[in-house]
Design a protein around this motif. Structure first.
Motif, PDB file in Angstrom:
ATOM      1  N   ASN A 121      26.690  -0.735 -15.967  1.00 48.85           N
ATOM      2  CA  ASN A 121      27.282  -1.743 -15.235  1.00 48.85           C
ATOM      3  C   ASN A 121      26.061  -2.206 -14.143  1.00 48.85           C
ATOM      4  OD1 ASN A 121      29.664  -2.468 -16.360  1.00 48.85           O
ATOM      5  ND2 ASN A 121      30.683  -0.521 -15.184  1.00 48.85           N
ATOM      6  N   THR A 122      26.263  -3.288 -13.601  1.00 55.17           N
ATOM      7  CA  THR A 122      25.418  -3.792 -12.543  1.00 55.17           C
ATOM      8  C   THR A 122      25.397  -2.946 -11.426  1.00 55.17           C
ATOM      9  OG1 THR A 122      25.831  -5.908 -12.990  1.00 55.17           O
ATOM     10  CG2 THR A 122      24.852  -5.562 -11.018  1.00 55.17           C
ATOM     11  N   GLY A 123      24.224  -2.071 -10.979  1.00 55.22           N
ATOM     12  CA  GLY A 123      23.839  -1.355  -9.898  1.00 55.22           C
ATOM     13  C   GLY A 123      22.421  -0.752  -9.805  1.00 55.22           C
ATOM     14  N   TRP A 124      22.423   0.078  -9.057  1.00 53.28           N
ATOM     15  CA  TRP A 124      21.196   0.849  -8.762  1.00 53.28           C
ATOM     16  C   TRP A 124      21.142   2.201  -9.430  1.00 53.28           C
ATOM     17  CZ3 TRP A 124      16.763  -1.318  -6.439  1.00 53.28           C
ATOM     18  CH2 TRP A 124      17.247  -2.445  -5.685  1.00 53.28           C
ATOM     19  N   ILE A 125      19.981   2.592 -10.404  1.00 55.39           N
ATOM     20  CA  ILE A 125      19.767   3.578 -10.860  1.00 55.39           C
ATOM     21  C   ILE A 125      19.353   4.549  -9.880  1.00 55.39           C
ATOM     22  CG2 ILE A 125      18.363   4.947 -12.439  1.00 55.39           C
ATOM     23  CD1 ILE A 125      18.569   2.731 -14.315  1.00 55.39           C
ATOM     24  N   ASP A 126      18.578   4.178  -9.150  1.00 56.11           N
ATOM     25  CA  ASP A 126      17.767   4.910  -7.836  1.00 56.11           C
ATOM     26  C   ASP A 126      17.463   3.946  -6.691  1.00 56.11           C
ATOM     27  OD1 ASP A 126      15.313   4.231  -8.568  1.00 56.11           O
ATOM     28  OD2 ASP A 126      14.809   6.153  -9.092  1.00 56.11           O
ATOM     29  N   GLU A 127      16.559   4.607  -5.838  1.00 49.24           N
ATOM     30  CA  GLU A 127      16.286   3.494  -4.734  1.00 49.24           C
ATOM     31  C   GLU A 127      15.059   2.347  -5.092  1.00 49.24           C
ATOM     32  OE1 GLU A 127      13.419   6.982  -4.566  1.00 49.24           O
ATOM     33  OE2 GLU A 127      15.952   6.678  -4.843  1.00 49.24           O
ATOM     34  N   ASN A 128      14.496   2.683  -6.246  1.00 53.69           N
ATOM     35  CA  ASN A 128      13.431   1.766  -6.778  1.00 53.69           C
ATOM     36  C   ASN A 128      14.154   0.938  -7.935  1.00 53.69           C
ATOM     37  OD1 ASN A 128      11.391   4.507  -6.586  1.00 53.69           O
ATOM     38  ND2 ASN A 128      11.017   2.458  -5.440  1.00 53.69           N
ATOM     39  N   VAL A 129      14.983   1.172  -8.889  1.00 53.21           N
ATOM     40  CA  VAL A 129      15.345   0.394 -10.138  1.00 53.21           C
ATOM     41  C   VAL A 129      16.704   0.004 -10.081  1.00 53.21           C
ATOM     42  CG1 VAL A 129      15.669   0.600 -12.499  1.00 53.21           C
ATOM     43  CG2 VAL A 129      13.729   1.708 -11.284  1.00 53.21           C
ATOM     44  N   ALA A 130      17.048  -1.107 -10.380  1.00 56.38           N
ATOM     45  CA  ALA A 130      18.385  -1.878 -10.368  1.00 56.38           C
ATOM     46  C   ALA A 130      18.528  -2.333 -11.637  1.00 56.38           C
ATOM     47  CB  ALA A 130      18.626  -2.858  -9.039  1.00 56.38           C
ATOM     48  N   CYS A 131      19.709  -2.589 -11.952  1.00 55.61           N
ATOM     49  CA  CYS A 131      20.051  -3.310 -13.269  1.00 55.61           C
ATOM     50  C   CYS A 131      21.199  -4.156 -13.242  1.00 55.61           C
ATOM     51  CB  CYS A 131      20.558  -2.449 -14.541  1.00 55.61           C
ATOM     52  SG  CYS A 131      22.024  -1.666 -14.573  1.00 55.61           S
ATOM     53  N   VAL A 132      21.322  -5.545 -13.881  1.00 52.86           N
ATOM     54  CA  VAL A 132      22.095  -6.282 -13.963  1.00 52.86           C
ATOM     55  C   VAL A 132      22.816  -6.256 -15.416  1.00 52.86           C
ATOM     56  CG1 VAL A 132      22.844  -8.685 -14.264  1.00 52.86           C
ATOM     57  CG2 VAL A 132      21.541  -8.038 -12.218  1.00 52.86           C
ATOM     58  N   ARG A 133      24.382  -5.979 -15.656  1.00 50.86           N
ATOM     59  CA  ARG A 133      24.749  -6.109 -16.927  1.00 50.86           C
ATOM     60  C   ARG A 133      25.189  -7.456 -17.399  1.00 50.86           C
ATOM     61  NH1 ARG A 133      30.482  -3.214 -18.831  1.00 50.86           N
ATOM     62  NH2 ARG A 133      30.531  -4.235 -21.033  1.00 50.86           N
ATOM     63  N   GLU A 134      24.647  -7.789 -18.487  1.00 50.20           N
ATOM     64  CA  GLU A 134      25.021  -9.333 -19.082  1.00 50.20           C
ATOM     65  C   GLU A 134      25.706  -8.814 -20.538  1.00 50.20           C
ATOM     66  OE1 GLU A 134      21.596 -11.821 -17.254  1.00 50.20           O
ATOM     67  OE2 GLU A 134      21.624 -11.559 -19.463  1.00 50.20           O
ATOM     68  N   ILE A 174      14.748   4.294 -19.922  1.00 56.97           N
ATOM     69  CA  ILE A 174      15.531   3.266 -19.351  1.00 56.97           C
ATOM     70  C   ILE A 174      15.803   2.204 -20.684  1.00 56.97           C
ATOM     71  CG2 ILE A 174      16.395   1.559 -17.534  1.00 56.97           C
ATOM     72  CD1 ILE A 174      14.454   3.158 -15.715  1.00 56.97           C
ATOM     73  N   THR A 175      16.965   2.228 -21.274  1.00 54.75           N
ATOM     74  CA  THR A 175      17.009   1.383 -22.299  1.00 54.75           C
ATOM     75  C   THR A 175      17.884   0.080 -22.041  1.00 54.75           C
ATOM     76  OG1 THR A 175      19.378   2.308 -23.001  1.00 54.75           O
ATOM     77  CG2 THR A 175      17.614   3.889 -23.720  1.00 54.75           C
ATOM     78  N   GLY A 176      17.776  -0.770 -23.001  1.00 55.51           N
ATOM     79  CA  GLY A 176      18.165  -2.071 -23.019  1.00 55.51           C
ATOM     80  C   GLY A 176      19.928  -2.149 -23.147  1.00 55.51           C
ATOM     81  N   HIS A 177      20.394  -1.077 -23.635  1.00 53.99           N
ATOM     82  CA  HIS A 177      21.854  -1.357 -24.199  1.00 53.99           C
ATOM     83  C   HIS A 177      22.539   0.090 -23.937  1.00 53.99           C
ATOM     84  CE1 HIS A 177      21.348  -5.081 -25.936  1.00 53.99           C
ATOM     85  NE2 HIS A 177      20.005  -4.548 -26.540  1.00 53.99           N
ATOM     86  N   THR A 178      22.149   1.142 -23.740  1.00 54.59           N
ATOM     87  CA  THR A 178      22.788   2.288 -23.556  1.00 54.59           C
ATOM     88  C   THR A 178      22.457   3.521 -22.596  1.00 54.59           C
ATOM     89  OG1 THR A 178      21.177   3.210 -25.240  1.00 54.59           O
ATOM     90  CG2 THR A 178      23.109   2.605 -26.197  1.00 54.59           C
ATOM     91  N   GLY A 179      22.033   2.700 -21.525  1.00 50.99           N
ATOM     92  CA  GLY A 179      21.784   3.569 -20.348  1.00 50.99           C
ATOM     93  C   GLY A 179      20.384   4.237 -20.171  1.00 50.99           C
ATOM     94  N   TRP A 180      20.321   5.359 -19.276  1.00 49.76           N
ATOM     95  CA  TRP A 180      19.211   5.840 -19.025  1.00 49.76           C
ATOM     96  C   TRP A 180      19.273   7.577 -19.097  1.00 49.76           C
ATOM     97  CZ3 TRP A 180      18.054   8.980 -14.660  1.00 49.76           C
ATOM     98  CH2 TRP A 180      18.915   9.177 -13.820  1.00 49.76           C
ATOM     99  N   THR A 181      18.067   8.075 -19.231  1.00 51.08           N
ATOM    100  CA  THR A 181      18.059   9.636 -18.989  1.00 51.08           C
ATOM    101  C   THR A 181      16.964  10.081 -18.478  1.00 51.08           C
ATOM    102  OG1 THR A 181      18.585  11.504 -20.167  1.00 51.08           O
ATOM    103  CG2 THR A 181      17.259  10.034 -21.261  1.00 51.08           C
ATOM    104  N   GLY A 202      23.166   8.706 -15.142  1.00 49.21           N
ATOM    105  CA  GLY A 202      22.316   8.815 -16.475  1.00 49.21           C
ATOM    106  C   GLY A 202      23.195   9.741 -17.466  1.00 49.21           C
ATOM    107  N   VAL A 203      22.638   9.615 -18.969  1.00 50.70           N
ATOM    108  CA  VAL A 203      23.191  10.467 -19.739  1.00 50.70           C
ATOM    109  C   VAL A 203      22.357  11.604 -20.490  1.00 50.70           C
ATOM    110  CG1 VAL A 203      24.180   8.306 -20.792  1.00 50.70           C
ATOM    111  CG2 VAL A 203      22.012   8.989 -21.571  1.00 50.70           C
ATOM    112  N   GLY A 204      22.948  12.654 -21.012  1.00 49.14           N
ATOM    113  CA  GLY A 204      22.290  13.932 -21.511  1.00 49.14           C
ATOM    114  C   GLY A 204      21.955  14.729 -20.240  1.00 49.14           C
ATOM    115  N   ARG A 205      22.434  14.754 -19.149  1.00 44.43           N
ATOM    116  CA  ARG A 205      21.993  15.508 -18.023  1.00 44.43           C
ATOM    117  C   ARG A 205      22.826  16.741 -17.945  1.00 44.43           C
ATOM    118  NH1 ARG A 205      21.400  11.392 -13.038  1.00 44.43           N
ATOM    119  NH2 ARG A 205      19.567  12.950 -12.683  1.00 44.43           N
TER     120      ARG A 205
END
Length: 287
Positions: A27-40, A229-236, A284-287
């Protein structure tokens, strides 16, 4: 063709992939203080912020809520002067196509030299095991063409390019400041780890698997353990999880459940709200 292609994907792919647990966007939000994402819908676009500079990674669909969701993150579209493009598919370049609202008309695009051959008509993008040709993409922004292994700087941000062909012939991934690897459509995360991306959407699945293995070797040889950081399935940030099934590809036609937590219809973004976007970092996933 972007607006038409976007609408086709929203309707047809929503129906095609329901219940298959293929897409699990952040969903739209920040991964950490440097990286944000928008969900489309099923896709994520990303923003890397350092000091007064914000760099966009991929340009998503031709999506009418992009400016609104960027405002949830405190990011003004006018502040975006640089956009890294992993590849030219509709869900990664829509906001800079000729028929888009033009939020980023003056931004410089960075794209692989091989991938640019799609944009100038030297190659046509094919999916569904080469049975279907995608519409020609038209983009008027200024472009800087990149090559495998190239390292360049944007306002003190160090960007390294890795060519990872397979999904498309010139797919590029970007390592930013040695910490964040934006992988586009090279990796697909299931509940049990990373796979080569969806088989029906690849130009060459064998090449995609080979490229993923080579990427792992390059990162491992240099002792790099970035955020994936992937385009469709989150980050780890779990290296072993990211490459757990690098020799396999995700097929949309097999019935095996890979990620039961994935939404039934990822095109339903009713849970992507401004309140949630401001409620803390995205897990993230896989943590």
């Amino acid at each position: 063709m972007s607006k038409k292609a976007t609408e086709f994907q929203r309707k047809a792919m929503s129906w095609m992939y329901r219940g298959k647990e293929i897409f699990k966007p952040l969903n739209t939000g920040w991964i950490d203080e440097n990286v944000a994402c928008v969900r489309e819908w099923v896709a994520n676009i990303f923003f890397y912020r350092k000091g007064d500079t914000t760099i966009m990674v991929d340009a998503g669909y031709n999506y009418d809520r992009l400016a609104e969701k960027m405002s949830w993150l405190g990011i003004d579209p006018k502040s975006i002067h640089h956009i890294l493009i992993t590849h030219q598919d509709t869900d990664h370049v829509g906001a800079v196509e000729a028929d888009s609202p033009g939020l980023f008309r003056n931004a410089n695009l960075y794209i692989g030299e091989i991938e640019n051959r799609y944009l100038i008509g030297e190659a046509r993008r094919k999916v569904i095991y080469h049975l279907y040709k995608l519409p020609q993409v038209t983009i008027y922004n200024e472009k800087q063409l990149l090559h495998d292994g190239e390292v360049f700087d944007i306002d003190g941000v160090r960007i390294e390019c890795f060519l990872v062909p397979g999904h498309t012939w010139g797919h590029m991934v970007y390592l930013v400041d040695g910490k964040y690897l934006f992988t586009g459509d090279t990796l697909w995360f299931g509940a049990d780890g990373g796979y080569s991306f969806i088989s029906s959407l690849a130009e060459d699945n064998k090449l995609a698997v080979q490229s993923l293995a080579e990427l792992e070797q390059k990162l491992r040889a240099r002792g790099l353990h970035p955020y994936f950081i992937t385009g469709h399935t989150g980050w780890t940030d779990n290296f072993a999880f990211a490459f757990a099934h690098k020799d396999k590809r995700r097929s949309p036609f097999k019935k095996r459940v890979h990620d039961p937590s994935a939404p039934y219809d990822a095109y339903d973004e009713s849970d992507d709200t401004e309140e949630n976007a401001k409620s803390g970092f995205l897990k993230g996933v896989g943590r």
